[in-house]
Design a protein around this motif. Structure first.
Motif, short mmCIF file in Angstrom:
data_model
loop_
_atom_site.label_atom_id
_atom_site.label_comp_id
_atom_site.label_asym_id
_atom_site.label_seq_id
_atom_site.Cartn_x
_atom_site.Cartn_y
_atom_site.Cartn_z
N ILE A 122 36.27 47.52 52.89
CA ILE A 122 34.85 47.88 52.88
C ILE A 122 34.59 48.97 51.85
O ILE A 122 33.65 48.90 51.04
N VAL A 123 35.43 50.00 51.88
CA VAL A 123 35.26 51.13 50.94
C VAL A 123 35.44 50.67 49.50
O VAL A 123 34.72 51.10 48.60
N LEU A 124 36.40 49.78 49.28
CA LEU A 124 36.67 49.30 47.92
C LEU A 124 35.57 48.34 47.43
O LEU A 124 35.26 48.31 46.23
N ALA A 125 34.96 47.59 48.36
CA ALA A 125 33.98 46.58 47.96
C ALA A 125 32.72 47.20 47.37
O ALA A 125 32.11 46.63 46.45
N VAL A 126 32.31 48.36 47.86
CA VAL A 126 31.04 48.95 47.40
C VAL A 126 31.06 49.28 45.91
O VAL A 126 30.20 48.80 45.16
N PRO A 127 32.02 50.06 45.40
CA PRO A 127 32.05 50.30 43.95
C PRO A 127 32.36 49.04 43.15
O PRO A 127 31.89 48.88 42.01
N ALA A 128 33.15 48.12 43.75
CA ALA A 128 33.45 46.87 43.04
C ALA A 128 32.19 46.06 42.80
O ALA A 128 31.97 45.53 41.71
N LEU A 129 31.32 45.96 43.83
CA LEU A 129 30.05 45.25 43.68
C LEU A 129 29.19 45.89 42.60
O LEU A 129 28.54 45.21 41.80
N TRP A 130 29.17 47.20 42.59
CA TRP A 130 28.35 47.90 41.60
C TRP A 130 28.84 47.61 40.18
O TRP A 130 28.05 47.34 39.28
N LEU A 131 30.16 47.65 39.99
CA LEU A 131 30.72 47.41 38.66
C LEU A 131 30.50 45.97 38.23
O LEU A 131 30.15 45.71 37.07
N VAL A 132 30.69 45.03 39.15
CA VAL A 132 30.49 43.62 38.80
C VAL A 132 29.06 43.36 38.36
O VAL A 132 28.79 42.71 37.35
N SER A 133 28.10 43.87 39.10
CA SER A 133 26.69 43.59 38.80
C SER A 133 26.17 44.46 37.68
O SER A 133 25.31 44.03 36.91
N GLY A 134 26.66 45.68 37.57
CA GLY A 134 26.13 46.59 36.57
C GLY A 134 26.80 46.51 35.23
O GLY A 134 26.43 47.22 34.30
N GLY A 271 35.55 45.57 38.24
CA GLY A 271 34.85 45.22 39.47
C GLY A 271 35.36 43.94 40.08
O GLY A 271 35.51 43.83 41.31
N LEU A 272 35.64 42.92 39.26
CA LEU A 272 36.15 41.66 39.78
C LEU A 272 37.53 41.83 40.41
O LEU A 272 37.83 41.26 41.46
N LEU A 273 38.37 42.65 39.78
CA LEU A 273 39.68 42.94 40.36
C LEU A 273 39.53 43.68 41.69
O LEU A 273 40.23 43.39 42.67
N GLY A 274 38.59 44.64 41.72
CA GLY A 274 38.34 45.37 42.96
C GLY A 274 37.81 44.47 44.06
O GLY A 274 38.21 44.60 45.23
N ALA A 275 36.91 43.55 43.69
CA ALA A 275 36.35 42.61 44.68
C ALA A 275 37.44 41.69 45.23
O ALA A 275 37.45 41.37 46.42
N THR A 276 38.37 41.26 44.36
CA THR A 276 39.47 40.43 44.80
C THR A 276 40.37 41.17 45.79
O THR A 276 40.75 40.64 46.84
N ALA A 277 40.68 42.43 45.44
CA ALA A 277 41.51 43.25 46.34
C ALA A 277 40.80 43.49 47.67
O ALA A 277 41.41 43.44 48.74
N ALA A 278 39.49 43.75 47.60
CA ALA A 278 38.72 43.98 48.83
C ALA A 278 38.71 42.74 49.71
O ALA A 278 38.84 42.82 50.94
N THR A 279 38.60 41.58 49.08
CA THR A 279 38.62 40.31 49.83
C THR A 279 39.93 40.13 50.57
O THR A 279 39.96 39.76 51.75
N LEU A 280 41.04 40.41 49.89
CA LEU A 280 42.35 40.27 50.51
C LEU A 280 42.51 41.23 51.68
O LEU A 280 43.01 40.88 52.75
N LEU A 281 42.06 42.49 51.51
CA LEU A 281 42.17 43.48 52.57
C LEU A 281 41.33 43.09 53.78
O LEU A 281 41.76 43.22 54.92
N LEU A 282 40.11 42.62 53.52
CA LEU A 282 39.22 42.23 54.61
C LEU A 282 39.76 41.01 55.35
O LEU A 282 39.61 40.88 56.56
N THR A 283 40.35 40.10 54.60
CA THR A 283 40.90 38.89 55.22
C THR A 283 42.11 39.24 56.10
O THR A 283 42.26 38.73 57.21
N LEU A 284 42.95 40.14 55.59
CA LEU A 284 44.13 40.57 56.36
C LEU A 284 43.71 41.41 57.56
O LEU A 284 44.35 41.38 58.61
N GLY A 285 42.60 42.19 57.38
CA GLY A 285 42.15 43.06 58.46
C GLY A 285 41.54 42.30 59.60
O GLY A 285 41.40 42.83 60.70
#
Length: 285
Positions: A122-134, A271-285
């Motif tokens: 969750i914490v990683l996804a927020v800046p990742a989303l910002w970087l991807v879109s911005g 951002g895309l790398l961060g979003a990928t990592a966030a997805t893996l963490l959320l899926t494992l969590g």
């Protein structure tokens, strides 16, 4: 399974945002928004009829209607911002703020207790989303800043984010036994909420049938995304499902690279790398 459904919802919403953003620059955003909700209604009804529902209570329909009010408002302001060419401002503001509000409500009021990996995602996804879109349109954004466009776009994004949060939280409150009738109730509410404002732009609906049909199809895609999200919340806690579903800004970025041949900036790649990592963490969590 819940994580996969939430990710599928993100893909639907990403495609819808990409297509809706392009269409809102060709015809008035109010046309895209209203016909999109009508298209969502056309798809939501057969889906609700097909999916078994043990019982549908008044509360389920009311929660669905509240969700529809949120989604109708979110799409109105999101498309208005996109019509101004400020995708790099509107999308990250609406996505990130909507995620934050939804997660906070889930944890503070709905009893969600994410695991440590899930919190990390969750914490990683927020800046990742910002970087991807911005990461796109920064030069154009600088020119718009001088004209005051970015300020208006940020306001659109903030208002849209509140609608996104209401949409996600409201829909998740419907009883699993009610099937997809909450989604249908939401589309009805969205159409009714948008109808008064649509009359002011009645002349704008004189468009090519093909363009009007595209708006309807875009709305059907959004309804499908909501249905997938609703299924995800029934197998996954709200805080995790919302974050996974809200990874949709990565899809317009990828489509921009593949379809519009845009260049990937360093910020977007990060951002895309961060979003990928966030997805893996959320899926494992």
């Amino acid at each position: 399974m819940g994580a996969l459904l939430a990710l599928a919802s993100a893909v639907c919403y990403g495609v819808v945002d990409f297509a809706g953003g392009l269409l809102s620059r060709r015809i008035h955003f109010a046309v895209v928004t209203f016909l999109g909700q009508v298209g969502g209604l056309f798809l939501a009804l057969p889906l609700a009829l097909l999916v078994p529902a043990e019982r549908v209570g008044t509360a389920d329909l009311l929660w669905g209607a509240l969700s529809g009010v949120g989604s109708g408002g979110a799409m109105h302001f999101l498309n208005r911002g996109l019509s101004r060419g400020a995708m790099s401002v509107v999308v990250p503001v609406s996505a990130v703020t909507g995620v934050a509000l939804s997660v906070l409500c889930g944890v503070c009021f709905l009893g969600d207790r994410p695991t440590v990996p899930a919190w990390s995602g969750i914490v990683l996804a927020v800046p990742a989303l910002w970087l991807v879109s911005g990461g796109t349109g920064r030069r154009a954004g600088a020119a718009r800043n001088a004209a005051g466009g970015a300020g208006r776009a940020s306001t659109d994004g903030l208002i849209a984010s509140a609608g996104v949060a209401v949409q996600y939280i409201g829909l998740a409150q419907a009883d699993p036994a009610s099937g997809l009738w909450a989604v249908f109730a939401g589309r009805v509410a969205a159409v009714l909420v948008l109808l008064p404002g649509t009359w002011r732009h009645a002349a704008r609906f004189r468009q090519q049938p093909r363009l009007l049909g595209e708006a309807v199809l875009i709305g059907a895609g959004a309804a499908l995304g909501l249905s997938l999200y609703l299924w995800a919340t029934r197998q996954q806690m709200l805080a995790v499902a919302v974050v996974l579903a809200s990874l949709y800004p990565a899809i317009p970025t990828i489509l921009g690279l593949a379809v519009l041949h845009e260049r990937l900036t360093r910020a977007q790649a990060t951002g895309l790398l961060g979003a990928t990592a966030a997805t893996l963490l959320l899926t494992l969590g």
